[in-house]
Design an enzyme around this catalytic site. Structure first.
Site, PDB file in Angstrom:
ATOM      1  N   HIS A 259      -4.418  -9.377  12.724  1.00  0.00           N
ATOM      2  CA  HIS A 259      -4.569  -8.193  13.590  1.00  0.00           C
ATOM      3  C   HIS A 259      -5.901  -8.316  14.309  1.00  0.00           C
ATOM      4  O   HIS A 259      -6.901  -8.677  13.702  1.00  0.00           O
ATOM      5  CB  HIS A 259      -4.551  -6.949  12.695  1.00  0.00           C
ATOM      6  CG  HIS A 259      -4.363  -5.664  13.418  1.00  0.00           C
ATOM      7  ND1 HIS A 259      -5.323  -5.115  14.235  1.00  0.00           N
ATOM      8  CD2 HIS A 259      -3.312  -4.799  13.432  1.00  0.00           C
ATOM      9  CE1 HIS A 259      -4.868  -3.962  14.723  1.00  0.00           C
ATOM     10  NE2 HIS A 259      -3.652  -3.749  14.252  1.00  0.00           N
TER      11      HIS A 259
ATOM     12  N   ASN B  43      -4.766   8.299   4.641  1.00  0.00           N
ATOM     13  CA  ASN B  43      -4.596   7.491   5.843  1.00  0.00           C
ATOM     14  C   ASN B  43      -3.142   7.541   6.273  1.00  0.00           C
ATOM     15  O   ASN B  43      -2.247   7.292   5.463  1.00  0.00           O
ATOM     16  CB  ASN B  43      -4.961   6.025   5.581  1.00  0.00           C
ATOM     17  CG  ASN B  43      -4.976   5.204   6.861  1.00  0.00           C
ATOM     18  OD1 ASN B  43      -5.815   5.429   7.729  1.00  0.00           O
ATOM     19  ND2 ASN B  43      -4.039   4.285   6.996  1.00  0.00           N
ATOM     20  N   GLU B  44      -2.911   7.897   7.513  1.00  0.00           N
ATOM     21  CA  GLU B  44      -1.538   7.915   8.054  1.00  0.00           C
ATOM     22  C   GLU B  44      -0.531   8.339   6.981  1.00  0.00           C
ATOM     23  O   GLU B  44       0.343   7.565   6.582  1.00  0.00           O
ATOM     24  CB  GLU B  44      -1.167   6.558   8.632  1.00  0.00           C
ATOM     25  CG  GLU B  44      -1.965   6.215   9.875  1.00  0.00           C
ATOM     26  CD  GLU B  44      -1.441   4.970  10.595  1.00  0.00           C
ATOM     27  OE1 GLU B  44      -0.678   4.207   9.990  1.00  0.00           O
ATOM     28  OE2 GLU B  44      -1.818   4.777  11.764  1.00  0.00           O
TER      29      GLU B  44
ATOM     30  N   GLU C  53      -7.610   5.208  15.726  1.00  0.00           N
ATOM     31  CA  GLU C  53      -7.383   3.771  15.626  1.00  0.00           C
ATOM     32  C   GLU C  53      -6.676   3.294  16.883  1.00  0.00           C
ATOM     33  O   GLU C  53      -5.898   4.028  17.487  1.00  0.00           O
ATOM     34  CB  GLU C  53      -6.453   3.422  14.445  1.00  0.00           C
ATOM     35  CG  GLU C  53      -7.034   3.587  13.075  1.00  0.00           C
ATOM     36  CD  GLU C  53      -6.013   3.203  12.002  1.00  0.00           C
ATOM     37  OE1 GLU C  53      -5.100   2.409  12.288  1.00  0.00           O
ATOM     38  OE2 GLU C  53      -6.122   3.731  10.889  1.00  0.00           O
TER      39      GLU C  53
ATOM     40  N   TRP D 246       2.146  -6.595  13.352  1.00  0.00           N
ATOM     41  CA  TRP D 246       3.312  -6.079  12.640  1.00  0.00           C
ATOM     42  C   TRP D 246       4.551  -5.909  13.497  1.00  0.00           C
ATOM     43  O   TRP D 246       5.542  -5.369  13.050  1.00  0.00           O
ATOM     44  CB  TRP D 246       2.965  -4.766  11.929  1.00  0.00           C
ATOM     45  CG  TRP D 246       2.066  -3.826  12.700  1.00  0.00           C
ATOM     46  CD1 TRP D 246       0.711  -3.699  12.557  1.00  0.00           C
ATOM     47  CD2 TRP D 246       2.443  -2.919  13.740  1.00  0.00           C
ATOM     48  NE1 TRP D 246       0.216  -2.759  13.439  1.00  0.00           N
ATOM     49  CE2 TRP D 246       1.258  -2.257  14.176  1.00  0.00           C
ATOM     50  CE3 TRP D 246       3.651  -2.585  14.356  1.00  0.00           C
ATOM     51  CZ2 TRP D 246       1.253  -1.296  15.193  1.00  0.00           C
ATOM     52  CZ3 TRP D 246       3.645  -1.623  15.361  1.00  0.00           C
ATOM     53  CH2 TRP D 246       2.454  -0.996  15.761  1.00  0.00           C
TER      54      TRP D 246
ATOM     55  N   CYS E  77      10.680  10.717  -1.061  1.00  0.00           N
ATOM     56  CA  CYS E  77      10.764  10.207  -2.425  1.00  0.00           C
ATOM     57  C   CYS E  77      11.864  10.959  -3.176  1.00  0.00           C
ATOM     58  O   CYS E  77      11.986  12.177  -3.047  1.00  0.00           O
ATOM     59  CB  CYS E  77       9.426  10.378  -3.123  1.00  0.00           C
ATOM     60  SG  CYS E  77       9.510   9.918  -4.863  1.00  0.00           S
TER      61      CYS E  77
ATOM     62  N   GLU F 293      -3.218  -8.163   6.887  1.00  0.00           N
ATOM     63  CA  GLU F 293      -3.486  -7.844   8.290  1.00  0.00           C
ATOM     64  C   GLU F 293      -4.498  -8.786   8.934  1.00  0.00           C
ATOM     65  O   GLU F 293      -5.182  -8.413   9.881  1.00  0.00           O
ATOM     66  CB  GLU F 293      -3.937  -6.376   8.401  1.00  0.00           C
ATOM     67  CG  GLU F 293      -2.821  -5.443   7.973  1.00  0.00           C
ATOM     68  CD  GLU F 293      -3.106  -3.975   8.230  1.00  0.00           C
ATOM     69  OE1 GLU F 293      -2.198  -3.282   8.700  1.00  0.00           O
ATOM     70  OE2 GLU F 293      -4.221  -3.539   7.927  1.00  0.00           O
ATOM     71  N   LYS F 294      -4.560 -10.022   8.413  1.00  0.00           N
ATOM     72  CA  LYS F 294      -5.604 -10.918   8.920  1.00  0.00           C
ATOM     73  C   LYS F 294      -5.350 -11.368  10.356  1.00  0.00           C
ATOM     74  O   LYS F 294      -6.271 -11.810  11.030  1.00  0.00           O
ATOM     75  CB  LYS F 294      -5.823 -12.102   7.994  1.00  0.00           C
ATOM     76  CG  LYS F 294      -4.612 -12.928   7.662  1.00  0.00           C
ATOM     77  CD  LYS F 294      -5.006 -14.020   6.672  1.00  0.00           C
ATOM     78  CE  LYS F 294      -3.814 -14.719   6.087  1.00  0.00           C
ATOM     79  NZ  LYS F 294      -2.967 -13.838   5.253  1.00  0.00           N
TER      80      LYS F 294
ATOM     81  N   ARG G 100       0.845  -1.191   0.000  1.00  0.00           N
ATOM     82  CA  ARG G 100       0.000   0.000   0.000  1.00  0.00           C
ATOM     83  C   ARG G 100       0.886   1.250   0.000  1.00  0.00           C
ATOM     84  O   ARG G 100       2.089   1.147   0.184  1.00  0.00           O
ATOM     85  CB  ARG G 100      -0.959   0.007   1.193  1.00  0.00           C
ATOM     86  CG  ARG G 100      -0.286   0.127   2.542  1.00  0.00           C
ATOM     87  CD  ARG G 100      -1.338   0.261   3.655  1.00  0.00           C
ATOM     88  NE  ARG G 100      -0.731   0.180   4.960  1.00  0.00           N
ATOM     89  CZ  ARG G 100      -1.392   0.191   6.108  1.00  0.00           C
ATOM     90  NH1 ARG G 100      -2.705   0.261   6.109  1.00  0.00           N
ATOM     91  NH2 ARG G 100      -0.779   0.112   7.258  1.00  0.00           N
TER      92      ARG G 100
HETATM   93  C1  GAL Z   1      -2.452   1.625  11.002  1.00  0.00           C
HETATM   94  C2  GAL Z   1      -3.178   1.803   9.676  1.00  0.00           C
HETATM   95  C3  GAL Z   1      -4.292   0.795   9.501  1.00  0.00           C
HETATM   96  C4  GAL Z   1      -3.811  -0.581   9.883  1.00  0.00           C
HETATM   97  C5  GAL Z   1      -3.303  -0.546  11.300  1.00  0.00           C
HETATM   98  C6  GAL Z   1      -2.826  -1.870  11.815  1.00  0.00           C
HETATM   99  O1  GAL Z   1      -1.164   2.098  10.920  1.00  0.00           O
HETATM  100  O2  GAL Z   1      -3.701   3.095   9.568  1.00  0.00           O
HETATM  101  O3  GAL Z   1      -4.729   0.818   8.172  1.00  0.00           O
HETATM  102  O4  GAL Z   1      -2.804  -0.962   9.014  1.00  0.00           O
HETATM  103  O5  GAL Z   1      -2.219   0.335  11.379  1.00  0.00           O
HETATM  104  O6  GAL Z   1      -2.286  -1.769  13.101  1.00  0.00           O
END
Ligand code: GAL
Length: 679
Positions: free
Chosen positions: A359, A150-151, A308, A316, A159, A356-357, A112
């Protein structure tokens, strides 16, 4: 209420990604959301390829149905602009939209965020997408706020591709106007770096040895601005379509690549994603607290949203520990305690495929029925309704910690006496006040500091003349300033201010510094308070860490001296009476015990009181509303019960509905939110 039109005033929900699921699952989602008290979801963050499967085809029908369904169930939407991750066709049609690292490596499609912030094609397509979304949903009753991207810069934070090089040159031309000015600012006479043409200037790619620090610093500024331009582009489109709908994006608190102060000015409310590591010795509670405090400080006087968090484990880290029962609730209450008006999670339903399954989510793989996590999600939803009276109130801090992204960038450039970690140092300072339950804000050196009893400026390596004047003025008008080692060394171009460190703060602090003696891991020293010489108590002597300095006290009084090493007997802590106030200078790093002792000493001298005197590991934070009504959050971070004395505090615990006075007993990981009587 920062999120408009919520049924109960606090926001509760998470990222909702229905595009990952067959449509037959959606009604169950909506039902479960309603049952769990969810009133707000972030929708469509990664849905670009579902909305625009080819450059010329659009499919909004599914999103219309989701919006309608959510509305029917009383769930408001934080509608994402879906620009966070471009579809495969973008990489195929415009390979030059892909980001390139400092080593010249292209980052390809397949994960992504694979876009260069300066790619004209990415920008054009993103703008077109946002225009369509804004037009289509402007009047939809479920729309409450916009969620841009997003973030930003989370994975790809600089870059060096052709578009970025061109944009960097344009940015520099706009800033310096002439090459002569740039050559001067960057000190290019050193190592034969003088530029004779704008085309010779590149982004700072991988080079044989230490790169030009002023160039690196400008590249950081440019990069933060380049991402911010994307945000602003989208925001402008959204504001044209829906001027009344708040626009925000999810920040990451201490995130080095982006100067969030500049970002916050463009955001209607601040939001951040909080992922404390439950494997940390304190389960991440200080990490969260400091992030909440920074996020709150970005929009002074306004609540923020925790956009979030994980209900349990993330996927991760090297080791992804679950949260023990009760911790997710306690962390959510902590966010509110420190100024949040809502808690949200990633994500609503745990994915069955994709990266991310593993998570955690609000609805885990096992489903809603037999799940400890989902039970806690429901309980939290019910409790947040009881806490509605807290919405809109804020935390009023008397302590400020100076925090500046530019100083961070500059401090951590190459070729320093020793590697200093800006964030770790700020966290260490904050932790001392946090442990004693003194609320602290993070402020820019050029901010209005007049409301603070104490301003701490740790390792403020880069300081502008304006910033120095503000700090000086604050002290002269009766404030108490504590500046530390490695402050005020360079100007905004990373050029040393000559005539003895700390440059522009010399008069304020009444000292000058001749040389640095970094300690690293091998060398040690101690700082001994003069008046406590006889006592030799813990407060009388503190251990030095990382860095010490050869200080000459001019007007300042010497409060403590070094005991050993090259600096034995020389000043380590000084205090200068300046105008109506005082300016302390600390010429050494400290360990946690040292910061605790110093914070306690200053707080006592200044008569700063925490909302309650609480036992260790009990966090207390107070929110006050415009009418002066107080809510005192008491959070037991221990895995055993604790009794907290309430002193004069009396009121009603909103969580239990019970009257409380004198003392309160809290179970392991439990909390109380006391609506205080009076006021
Ligand atoms: C954030 C992100 C989410 C998801 C999440 C997982 O950094 O905005 O999309 O990836 O982490 O912890």
């Amino acid at each position: 209420m920062i999120v408009p039109r919520l049924d109960s005033a606090l926001a509760y929900g998470g990222d909702y990604n229905p595009e990952q699921w067959p449509e037959t699952v959606w009604p169950e989602d909506a039902r479960l959301m309603r049952e769990a008290g969810v009133n707000f979801v972030s929708l469509g963050i990664f849905a670009w390829s579902r909305i625009q499967p080819t450059p010329t085809t659009w499919d909004f029908a599914w999103l219309d149905r989701v919006m309608d369904l959510l509305h029917a169930h009383g769930v408001r939407v934080c509608l994402a602009t879906a620009t966070a991750s471009p579809p495969a066709w973008m990489a195929r049609l415009y390979p030059d939209s892909l980001p390139v690292t400092a080593d010249g490596v292209t980052l390809h499609f397949g994960s992504r965020q694979q876009f260069s912030p300066s790619s004209p094609d990415y920008r054009r397509h993103a703008a077109a997408l946002v225009r369509r979304l804004a037009r289509r949903y402007a009047r939809h009753p479920a729309l409450a706020t916009w969620h841009v991207g997003n973030e930003f810069a989370c994975h790809m934070n600089e870059c060096h591709g052709e578009h970025s090089v061109r944009a960097f040159r344009a940015w520099l031309k706009n800033k310096y106007k002439t090459l002569a000015a740039l050559n001067d600012a960057w000190g290019t006479a050193f190592w034969s770096q003088i530029y004779g043409s704008w085309d010779e200037i590149h982004t700072p790619r991988r080079a044989p040895f230490i790169s030009n620090p002023s160039q690196l610093l400008d590249f950081r500024r440019f990069t933060s601005d380049a991402f911010l331009e994307l945000y602003r582009m989208e925001r402008a489109i959204l504001k044209r379509a829906t001027p009344e709908v708040p626009v925000t994006t999810n920040l990451m608190a201490f995130f080095k690549p982006l100067d969030y102060r500049a970002w916050a000015r463009e955001m209607d409310f601040a939001a951040w994603d909080a992922y404390p590591d439950p494997a940390l010795p304190d389960e991440g509670r200080h990490w969260s607290a400091v992030g909440h405090d920074l996020t709150r400080s970005l929009k002074p006087g306004l609540p923020f949203i925790q956009m979030e968090a994980a209900t349990s484990a993330v996927n991760w880290r090297e080791l992804n520990r679950p949260k023990p029962a009760g911790l997710m609730r306690l962390q959510s209450l902590q966010a509110l305690a420190r100024g949040a008006d809502g808690v949200m999670f990633f994500q609503w339903r745990a994915s069955l495929s994709g990266a991310e399954k593993y998570h955690s989510a609000m609805v885990p793989h096992v489903g809603a029925e037999r799940s400890r996590i989902h039970d806690e999600v429901r309980r939290l939803g019910a409790e947040l309704k009881k806490l509605a009276p807290v919405a809109g109130s804020t935390v009023r801090a008397r302590v400020a910690i100076v925090m500046d992204w530019e100083a961070w960038w500059a401090l951590e450039l190459e070729a320093r006496p020793v590697r200093l970690d800006y964030m770790a140092t700020l966290h260490a300072v904050h932790r001392a006040f946090y442990a004693q339950n003194h609320a602290a804000d993070f402020v820019h050196p050029e901010a209005d500091l007049s409301g603070y009893a104490l301003v701490v400026a740790p390792v403020l390596y880069l300081l502008t003349a304006k910033g120095a004047a503000k700090l000086d003025d604050y002290a002269r008008r009766g404030g108490t300033l504590l500046a530390t080692y490695a402050s005020g060394i360079v100007d905004e171009h990373e050029r040393v201010v000559p005539g003895g460190y700390p440059g522009l703060l010399r008069d304020t602090l009444g000292v000058w510094v001749e040389e640095w003696a970094p300690l690293g891991a091998r060398f040690t020293n101690r700082l001994r308070f003069r008046r406590d010489r006889a006592a030799r108590s813990a407060a009388g002597e503190l251990s030095c860490r990382e860095w010490t300095e050869l200080v000459h006290a001019e007007q300042a009084e010497v409060l403590a001296t070094f005991t050993d090493d090259l600096l034995a007997g020389r000043p380590a802590l000084t205090c200068n009476q300046v105008g109506q106030g005082r300016a302390f200078y600390l010429a050494s790093g400290l360990d946690a015990a040292g910061w605790d002792a110093l914070a306690a000493r200053l707080a006592a001298e200044l008569g700063l009181e925490p909302p309650l005197q609480a036992p260790r590991d009990v966090e207390v934070s107070e929110r006050v509303d415009a009418e002066g009504r107080r809510h005192v959050f008491i959070l037991n971070h221990r895995h055993e019960p604790v009794t907290v004395s309430l002193a004069a505090l009396r009121g009603t615990d909103l969580l239990t509905g019970r009257r409380v006075a004198k003392r309160i007993r809290l179970a392991a990981l439990d909390a109380a939110v006391v609506a205080a009587d009076g006021a």
